[in-house]
Scaffold this motif. Structure first.
Motif, PDB file in Angstrom:
ATOM      1  N   SER A  79      25.840   9.236  46.096  1.00 24.06           N
ATOM      2  CA  SER A  79      27.426   9.611  45.974  1.00 24.06           C
ATOM      3  C   SER A  79      27.572   9.110  44.650  1.00 24.06           C
ATOM      4  O   SER A  79      26.723   8.435  43.777  1.00 24.06           O
ATOM      5  N   LEU A  80      28.919   9.336  44.306  1.00 19.41           N
ATOM      6  CA  LEU A  80      29.665   9.089  43.116  1.00 19.41           C
ATOM      7  C   LEU A  80      30.136   7.497  43.147  1.00 19.41           C
ATOM      8  O   LEU A  80      30.956   7.310  44.123  1.00 19.41           O
ATOM      9  N   LEU A 124      29.191  11.224  35.133  1.00 18.70           N
ATOM     10  CA  LEU A 124      30.157  12.221  35.147  1.00 18.70           C
ATOM     11  C   LEU A 124      31.619  11.845  34.693  1.00 18.70           C
ATOM     12  O   LEU A 124      32.026  10.790  34.974  1.00 18.70           O
ATOM     13  N   GLU A 157      43.952  14.773  42.646  1.00 19.40           N
ATOM     14  CA  GLU A 157      42.616  15.486  42.760  1.00 19.40           C
ATOM     15  C   GLU A 157      41.971  15.412  41.468  1.00 19.40           C
ATOM     16  O   GLU A 157      42.806  15.514  40.187  1.00 19.40           O
ATOM     17  N   LEU A 158      40.711  15.276  41.274  1.00 22.66           N
ATOM     18  CA  LEU A 158      39.959  15.213  39.855  1.00 22.66           C
ATOM     19  C   LEU A 158      39.164  16.331  39.762  1.00 22.66           C
ATOM     20  O   LEU A 158      38.484  17.016  40.549  1.00 22.66           O
ATOM     21  N   PHE A 190      35.892  17.556  37.424  1.00 23.00           N
ATOM     22  CA  PHE A 190      34.515  16.740  36.891  1.00 23.00           C
ATOM     23  C   PHE A 190      33.928  17.770  35.769  1.00 23.00           C
ATOM     24  O   PHE A 190      33.976  19.151  36.096  1.00 23.00           O
ATOM     25  N   GLY A 191      33.214  17.049  34.770  1.00 21.27           N
ATOM     26  CA  GLY A 191      32.345  17.694  34.183  1.00 21.27           C
ATOM     27  C   GLY A 191      31.113  18.272  34.698  1.00 21.27           C
ATOM     28  O   GLY A 191      31.005  17.822  36.013  1.00 21.27           O
ATOM     29  N   GLU A 192      30.162  18.870  34.017  1.00 22.38           N
ATOM     30  CA  GLU A 192      28.821  19.080  34.621  1.00 22.38           C
ATOM     31  C   GLU A 192      28.001  17.896  34.623  1.00 22.38           C
ATOM     32  O   GLU A 192      27.029  17.988  35.451  1.00 22.38           O
ATOM     33  N   GLY A 193      28.359  16.920  33.995  1.00 20.86           N
ATOM     34  CA  GLY A 193      27.512  15.573  34.308  1.00 20.86           C
ATOM     35  C   GLY A 193      26.587  15.582  32.914  1.00 20.86           C
ATOM     36  O   GLY A 193      25.912  16.575  32.484  1.00 20.86           O
ATOM     37  N   ARG A 216      22.674  14.119  32.763  1.00 17.58           N
ATOM     38  CA  ARG A 216      21.655  13.645  33.505  1.00 17.58           C
ATOM     39  C   ARG A 216      20.673  12.779  32.506  1.00 17.58           C
ATOM     40  O   ARG A 216      20.077  13.330  31.841  1.00 17.58           O
ATOM     41  N   TYR A 225      34.814  17.625  48.371  1.00 15.58           N
ATOM     42  CA  TYR A 225      34.217  18.330  46.960  1.00 15.58           C
ATOM     43  C   TYR A 225      32.717  18.907  47.580  1.00 15.58           C
ATOM     44  O   TYR A 225      32.040  18.466  48.346  1.00 15.58           O
ATOM     45  N   GLN A 236      29.349  19.960  45.583  1.00 17.46           N
ATOM     46  CA  GLN A 236      28.443  19.838  44.433  1.00 17.46           C
ATOM     47  C   GLN A 236      27.089  20.712  44.693  1.00 17.46           C
ATOM     48  O   GLN A 236      26.240  20.428  45.519  1.00 17.46           O
ATOM     49  N   GLY A 293      22.884  20.539  40.049  1.00 19.27           N
ATOM     50  CA  GLY A 293      22.900  20.538  38.719  1.00 19.27           C
ATOM     51  C   GLY A 293      24.165  20.673  38.091  1.00 19.27           C
ATOM     52  O   GLY A 293      24.498  20.857  36.849  1.00 19.27           O
ATOM     53  N   LYS A 294      25.230  20.795  38.777  1.00 20.71           N
ATOM     54  CA  LYS A 294      26.654  20.839  38.497  1.00 20.71           C
ATOM     55  C   LYS A 294      27.406  19.665  38.969  1.00 20.71           C
ATOM     56  O   LYS A 294      27.031  18.668  39.744  1.00 20.71           O
ATOM     57  N   GLY A 295      28.676  19.602  38.518  1.00 24.78           N
ATOM     58  CA  GLY A 295      29.572  18.410  38.849  1.00 24.78           C
ATOM     59  C   GLY A 295      30.293  19.004  40.091  1.00 24.78           C
ATOM     60  O   GLY A 295      30.172  20.150  40.581  1.00 24.78           O
ATOM     61  N   PRO A 296      30.972  17.881  40.741  1.00 23.74           N
ATOM     62  CA  PRO A 296      31.701  18.045  41.950  1.00 23.74           C
ATOM     63  C   PRO A 296      32.975  19.078  41.652  1.00 23.74           C
ATOM     64  O   PRO A 296      33.453  19.107  40.768  1.00 23.74           O
ATOM     65  N   PHE A 344      36.126  20.819  43.691  1.00 23.38           N
ATOM     66  CA  PHE A 344      37.181  20.619  44.784  1.00 23.38           C
ATOM     67  C   PHE A 344      37.366  21.842  45.592  1.00 23.38           C
ATOM     68  O   PHE A 344      37.222  22.964  45.363  1.00 23.38           O
ATOM     69  N   PHE A 403      30.882  16.091  49.682  1.00 21.35           N
ATOM     70  CA  PHE A 403      31.473  14.950  49.555  1.00 21.35           C
ATOM     71  C   PHE A 403      32.812  14.742  50.283  1.00 21.35           C
ATOM     72  O   PHE A 403      33.609  15.402  49.714  1.00 21.35           O
ATOM     73  N   PHE A 448      34.190   7.884  47.247  1.00 22.20           N
ATOM     74  CA  PHE A 448      33.382   9.141  47.623  1.00 22.20           C
ATOM     75  C   PHE A 448      32.419   8.535  48.762  1.00 22.20           C
ATOM     76  O   PHE A 448      31.986   7.307  48.837  1.00 22.20           O
ATOM     77  N   GLY A 449      32.249   9.337  49.743  1.00 28.29           N
ATOM     78  CA  GLY A 449      31.379   9.218  50.835  1.00 28.29           C
ATOM     79  C   GLY A 449      29.897   9.404  50.274  1.00 28.29           C
ATOM     80  O   GLY A 449      29.878   9.965  49.079  1.00 28.29           O
ATOM     81  N   LYS A 450      29.194   9.339  51.262  1.00 26.80           N
ATOM     82  CA  LYS A 450      27.599   9.181  50.659  1.00 26.80           C
ATOM     83  C   LYS A 450      27.199  10.906  50.619  1.00 26.80           C
ATOM     84  O   LYS A 450      26.194  11.066  49.720  1.00 26.80           O
TER      85      LYS A 450
END
Lengths: 115, 113
Positions: free
Chosen positions: A42-43, A92, A103-104, A106-109, A111, B36, B38, B41-44, B46, B89, B103-105
């Motif tokens: 998770s995050l 991220l 509410e957040l 997010f970017g694509e991250g 890696r 969320y 996900q 390869g992408k971000g979470p 909403f 998530f 965040f949860g798992k």
């Protein structure tokens, strides 16, 4: 909604080196957040970055390992210092929706793989 | 302490079926919850949120249920589609406390055609 761009999207790094991740937002925001997502996990929040002040780090994360810059209201960087294979993760950047709703976005991250 | 966990790490459903993803949280002071999605390869992204003064909220094909008595949150996806395949998530926030999203798992949802 906010558009968040992160660079690099991915990288392979050598043990002991450092890498800086950039985060650019298309609007001015007060707080920017950096999260780490380890493989299959998770995050986890690393730190909160406010413009004009030092970042606030969460338990288990320290400034020497993850220095953060926040030079203006649309940009932030996170450096992962002296990397080891355990730092292999997705990093991220996120910002809060206008109005402090919780509410957040997010970017694509980014890696990172550390060899 | 603050923690959010999930009952099932994976869920596999047939296209067209309804999906239910569950989440347990431990901080009774949390007053805001988000789901969320996900994709690989992408971000979470909403999906839907709910505040603690509500027990149900509906969106387009999704419904979130909050049971504060047992500290349980669920996401229901109606007529699940292959595009719903992702990791989901739940996240909680306590505005009177740490004011950060925990965040949860995560649950990996696979939709079979």
């Amino acid at each position: 909604s906010a558009v968040i761009s992160q660079k690099p999207s991915r990288d392979i790094c050598q043990r002991g080196t450092s890498l800086t991740i950039q985060c650019q937002v298309d609007s001015q925001v007060t707080m920017m957040f950096w999260y780490r997502q380890q493989p299959g996990q998770s995050l986890t929040l690393i730190a909160t970055a406010n413009q004009g002040s030092e970042a606030t780090y969460e338990s288990g994360f320290v400034i020497d390992k993850f220095p953060i810059s926040r030079p203006n209201l649309t940009f932030s960087t996170l450096t992962v210092s002296n990397m080891s294979p355990e730092d292999s993760s997705i990093y991220l950047c996120s910002v809060e929706r206008e109005g402090r709703t919780g509410e957040l976005f997010f970017g694509e991250g980014s890696r990172l793989t550390v060899l | 302490g603050e923690s959010v966990g999930l009952h099932l790490p994976t869920l596999s459903v047939q296209e067209g079926d309804n999906s239910i993803i569950n989440c347990a949280y431990s901080n009774s002071a949390s007053d805001y919850f988000i789901w969320y999605k996900q994709e690989s390869g992408k971000g979470p992204q909403f999906i839907i949120d709910i505040r603690s003064n509500m027990d149900k909220r509906q969106g387009q094909r999704v419904t979130v249920l909050l049971n504060k008595t047992v500290k349980h949150l669920s996401l229901q996806i109606a007529a699940t589609q292959p595009g719903d395949s992702a990791v989901y998530f739940c996240a909680e926030n306590n505005w009177g406390g740490s004011e950060k999203l925990v965040f949860g798992k995560g649950t990996k949802l696979t939709v079979n055609p």
